[in-house]
Design a protein around this motif. Structure first.
Motif, PDB file in Angstrom:
ATOM      1  N   GLY A  89       0.816  -1.207   0.000  1.00 50.41           N
ATOM      2  CA  GLY A  89       0.000   0.000   0.000  1.00 50.41           C
ATOM      3  C   GLY A  89       0.850   1.256   0.000  1.00 50.41           C
ATOM      4  N   TYR A  90       1.915   1.266   0.782  1.00 52.89           N
ATOM      5  CA  TYR A  90       2.796   2.427   0.801  1.00 52.89           C
ATOM      6  C   TYR A  90       3.440   2.653  -0.572  1.00 52.89           C
ATOM      7  CZ  TYR A  90       2.505   2.707   5.913  1.00 52.89           C
ATOM      8  OH  TYR A  90       2.055   2.865   7.210  1.00 52.89           O
ATOM      9  N   ALA A  91       3.923   1.565  -1.176  1.00 46.33           N
ATOM     10  CA  ALA A  91       4.558   1.687  -2.492  1.00 46.33           C
ATOM     11  C   ALA A  91       3.558   2.182  -3.533  1.00 46.33           C
ATOM     12  CB  ALA A  91       5.147   0.337  -2.912  1.00 46.33           C
ATOM     13  N   ALA A  92       2.355   1.600  -3.528  1.00 47.14           N
ATOM     14  CA  ALA A  92       1.328   2.024  -4.481  1.00 47.14           C
ATOM     15  C   ALA A  92       0.900   3.461  -4.209  1.00 47.14           C
ATOM     16  CB  ALA A  92       0.119   1.086  -4.404  1.00 47.14           C
ATOM     17  N   GLY A  93       0.815   3.829  -2.933  1.00 49.46           N
ATOM     18  CA  GLY A  93       0.417   5.191  -2.586  1.00 49.46           C
ATOM     19  C   GLY A  93       1.413   6.222  -3.058  1.00 49.46           C
ATOM     20  N   ILE A  94       2.703   5.927  -2.899  1.00 53.67           N
ATOM     21  CA  ILE A  94       3.740   6.850  -3.368  1.00 53.67           C
ATOM     22  C   ILE A  94       3.677   6.992  -4.888  1.00 53.67           C
ATOM     23  CG2 ILE A  94       6.233   7.125  -3.636  1.00 53.67           C
ATOM     24  CD1 ILE A  94       6.516   5.875  -0.828  1.00 53.67           C
ATOM     25  N   GLY A  95       3.554   5.856  -5.591  1.00 56.21           N
ATOM     26  CA  GLY A  95       3.449   5.914  -7.053  1.00 56.21           C
ATOM     27  C   GLY A  95       2.212   6.674  -7.502  1.00 56.21           C
ATOM     28  N   HIS A  96       1.109   6.473  -6.791  1.00 54.98           N
ATOM     29  CA  HIS A  96      -0.154   7.139  -7.122  1.00 54.98           C
ATOM     30  C   HIS A  96      -0.024   8.654  -6.956  1.00 54.98           C
ATOM     31  CE1 HIS A  96      -4.470   6.831  -7.899  1.00 54.98           C
ATOM     32  NE2 HIS A  96      -4.700   7.695  -6.914  1.00 54.98           N
ATOM     33  N   ALA A  97       0.542   9.076  -5.827  1.00 54.82           N
ATOM     34  CA  ALA A  97       0.683  10.510  -5.553  1.00 54.82           C
ATOM     35  C   ALA A  97       1.616  11.184  -6.564  1.00 54.82           C
ATOM     36  CB  ALA A  97       1.196  10.713  -4.133  1.00 54.82           C
ATOM     37  N   LEU A  98       2.742  10.555  -6.859  1.00 55.48           N
ATOM     38  CA  LEU A  98       3.697  11.151  -7.789  1.00 55.48           C
ATOM     39  C   LEU A  98       3.134  11.211  -9.205  1.00 55.48           C
ATOM     40  CD1 LEU A  98       7.044   9.549  -6.542  1.00 55.48           C
ATOM     41  CD2 LEU A  98       6.351  11.943  -6.346  1.00 55.48           C
ATOM     42  N   ALA A  99       2.442  10.148  -9.627  1.00 51.86           N
ATOM     43  CA  ALA A  99       1.861  10.142 -10.971  1.00 51.86           C
ATOM     44  C   ALA A  99       0.791  11.215 -11.110  1.00 51.86           C
ATOM     45  CB  ALA A  99       1.278   8.763 -11.287  1.00 51.86           C
ATOM     46  N   MET A 100      -0.050  11.366 -10.076  1.00 51.48           N
ATOM     47  CA  MET A 100      -1.066  12.414 -10.130  1.00 51.48           C
ATOM     48  C   MET A 100      -0.435  13.802 -10.150  1.00 51.48           C
ATOM     49  SD  MET A 100      -4.128  11.194 -10.315  1.00 51.48           S
ATOM     50  CE  MET A 100      -5.185  12.505  -9.723  1.00 51.48           C
ATOM     51  N   LEU A 133       4.190  11.936 -21.918  1.00 50.90           N
ATOM     52  CA  LEU A 133       4.404  11.735 -20.491  1.00 50.90           C
ATOM     53  C   LEU A 133       3.094  11.488 -19.759  1.00 50.90           C
ATOM     54  CD1 LEU A 133       6.500  11.826 -18.179  1.00 50.90           C
ATOM     55  CD2 LEU A 133       6.066  14.276 -18.001  1.00 50.90           C
ATOM     56  N   ALA A 134       2.034  12.186 -20.191  1.00 50.15           N
ATOM     57  CA  ALA A 134       0.736  12.053 -19.521  1.00 50.15           C
ATOM     58  C   ALA A 134       0.209  10.625 -19.612  1.00 50.15           C
ATOM     59  CB  ALA A 134      -0.270  13.031 -20.133  1.00 50.15           C
ATOM     60  N   ASN A 135       0.439   9.944 -20.732  1.00 55.52           N
ATOM     61  CA  ASN A 135      -0.027   8.561 -20.870  1.00 55.52           C
ATOM     62  C   ASN A 135       0.573   7.668 -19.793  1.00 55.52           C
ATOM     63  OD1 ASN A 135      -1.727   8.992 -22.976  1.00 55.52           O
ATOM     64  ND2 ASN A 135      -0.558   7.867 -24.485  1.00 55.52           N
ATOM     65  N   VAL A 136       1.879   7.830 -19.555  1.00 55.72           N
ATOM     66  CA  VAL A 136       2.543   7.037 -18.512  1.00 55.72           C
ATOM     67  C   VAL A 136       1.968   7.384 -17.144  1.00 55.72           C
ATOM     68  CG1 VAL A 136       4.754   6.527 -17.414  1.00 55.72           C
ATOM     69  CG2 VAL A 136       4.646   6.884 -19.886  1.00 55.72           C
ATOM     70  N   ALA A 137       1.807   8.685 -16.879  1.00 55.83           N
ATOM     71  CA  ALA A 137       1.286   9.122 -15.580  1.00 55.83           C
ATOM     72  C   ALA A 137      -0.127   8.595 -15.349  1.00 55.83           C
ATOM     73  CB  ALA A 137       1.305  10.646 -15.498  1.00 55.83           C
ATOM     74  N   ILE A 138      -0.967   8.644 -16.373  1.00 52.72           N
ATOM     75  CA  ILE A 138      -2.335   8.144 -16.247  1.00 52.72           C
ATOM     76  C   ILE A 138      -2.323   6.639 -15.993  1.00 52.72           C
ATOM     77  CG2 ILE A 138      -4.470   7.705 -17.529  1.00 52.72           C
ATOM     78  CD1 ILE A 138      -4.028  10.414 -18.915  1.00 52.72           C
ATOM     79  N   GLY A 139      -1.473   5.925 -16.713  1.00 53.21           N
ATOM     80  CA  GLY A 139      -1.388   4.477 -16.521  1.00 53.21           C
ATOM     81  C   GLY A 139      -0.980   4.110 -15.104  1.00 53.21           C
ATOM     82  N   VAL A 140       0.040   4.792 -14.583  1.00 51.85           N
ATOM     83  CA  VAL A 140       0.499   4.530 -13.212  1.00 51.85           C
ATOM     84  C   VAL A 140      -0.597   4.896 -12.218  1.00 51.85           C
ATOM     85  CG1 VAL A 140       2.163   5.200 -11.442  1.00 51.85           C
ATOM     86  CG2 VAL A 140       2.927   4.818 -13.797  1.00 51.85           C
ATOM     87  N   THR A 141      -1.291   6.006 -12.466  1.00 54.67           N
ATOM     88  CA  THR A 141      -2.376   6.431 -11.574  1.00 54.67           C
ATOM     89  C   THR A 141      -3.471   5.372 -11.495  1.00 54.67           C
ATOM     90  OG1 THR A 141      -1.984   8.778 -12.033  1.00 54.67           O
ATOM     91  CG2 THR A 141      -4.155   8.187 -11.218  1.00 54.67           C
ATOM     92  N   VAL A 143      -3.343   2.077 -12.306  1.00 58.08           N
ATOM     93  CA  VAL A 143      -2.893   0.800 -11.750  1.00 58.08           C
ATOM     94  C   VAL A 143      -2.713   0.890 -10.237  1.00 58.08           C
ATOM     95  CG1 VAL A 143      -0.971  -0.842 -11.686  1.00 58.08           C
ATOM     96  CG2 VAL A 143      -1.811   0.005 -13.871  1.00 58.08           C
ATOM     97  N   THR A 144      -2.035   1.939  -9.774  1.00 55.21           N
ATOM     98  CA  THR A 144      -1.808   2.079  -8.330  1.00 55.21           C
ATOM     99  C   THR A 144      -3.114   2.358  -7.583  1.00 55.21           C
ATOM    100  OG1 THR A 144      -1.229   4.411  -8.694  1.00 55.21           O
ATOM    101  CG2 THR A 144       0.582   2.833  -8.552  1.00 55.21           C
ATOM    102  N   GLY A 145      -4.025   3.103  -8.219  1.00 53.42           N
ATOM    103  CA  GLY A 145      -5.335   3.318  -7.599  1.00 53.42           C
ATOM    104  C   GLY A 145      -6.105   2.017  -7.474  1.00 53.42           C
ATOM    105  N   GLY A 146      -6.004   1.162  -8.484  1.00 52.14           N
ATOM    106  CA  GLY A 146      -6.656  -0.146  -8.428  1.00 52.14           C
ATOM    107  C   GLY A 146      -6.095  -1.025  -7.322  1.00 52.14           C
TER     108      GLY A 146
END
Length: 208
Positions: A89-100, A133-141, A143-146
């Motif tokens: 959860g911490y790893a996904a949360g960090i990725g989610h926050a940075l991607a957003m 760049l936005a495509n990558v950020a949206i994808g990470v957002t 996946v990590t949100g899921g």
């Protein structure tokens, strides 16, 4: 305000109590509380970048100027310490926050600076570069949100308050993704061979 609220909750006191920095010594019981303290310190440190934004492009100071706000945003990913598989959860949360942050920060920069009017080839490169760049950020957002949704709510999306809020958020994000993909397709089709950004194109993208 977040730090004050957490301090007040930890001490069992009113919100006004948490507004005093001396009360923040209560925030030592877990990673989310320590992350709030770190976020406060890092946000204050970001004033160093805000006062002189050119530090972001100076090779000597670039790493620190980008690292401070990135670290401050990353601490948001440490704010949920409950549920199963907390480390995941911490790893996904960090990725989610940075991607957003990359997604919304890039959009804000485009709207307020890049697309404020017509321009030369550098504006075209900025728009097409962000589109990729936005495509990558949206994808990470997504996946990590899921991952977070599965970890915190499992199959009870409709039966918990948190699950229903996240479902509503997912619908809003889906709409944003649709608009973002449409804008990217338009940009790639119309700016692929362009050597300048016409005023009409800048205005249309800014509205989108």
């Amino acid at each position: 305000l977040t730090t004050a609220g957490l301090a007040a909750k930890a001490a069992g006191e009113s919100f006004a109590y948490g507004l005093s920095p001396t009360s923040w010594t209560e925030l030592t019981d877990g990673i989310p509380q320590l992350a709030a303290l770190a976020r406060m310190a890092l946000t204050v440190a970001c004033i160093w970048v805000v006062l002189r934004p050119e530090r972001v492009i100076d090779p000597v100071t670039r790493a620190a100027a980008l690292g401070l706000p990135a670290a401050a945003v990353a601490t948001l990913g440490l704010s949920r310490g409950e549920g199963n598989l907390v480390l995941l959860g911490y790893a996904a949360g960090i990725g989610h926050a940075l991607a957003m942050a990359v997604w919304f920060g890039g959009l804000a920069l485009l709207v307020r600076v890049v697309l404020s009017g017509p321009g030369e080839i550098d504006l075209v490169h900025a728009v097409t570069g962000f589109s990729r760049l936005a495509n990558v950020a949206i994808g990470v957002t997504v996946v990590t949100g899921g991952i977070q949704l599965w970890r915190l709510d499992g199959g009870e999306i409709l039966t918990t308050g948190h699950g229903r809020v996240i479902l509503l958020k997912s619908l809003v994000v889906a709409g944003m993704v649709f608009v973002g993909v449409a804008a990217r397709q338009w940009a790639m089709a119309n700016l692929a061979r362009a050597d300048h950004m016409p005023a009409a194109s800048a205005a249309r993208l800014r509205r989108a």
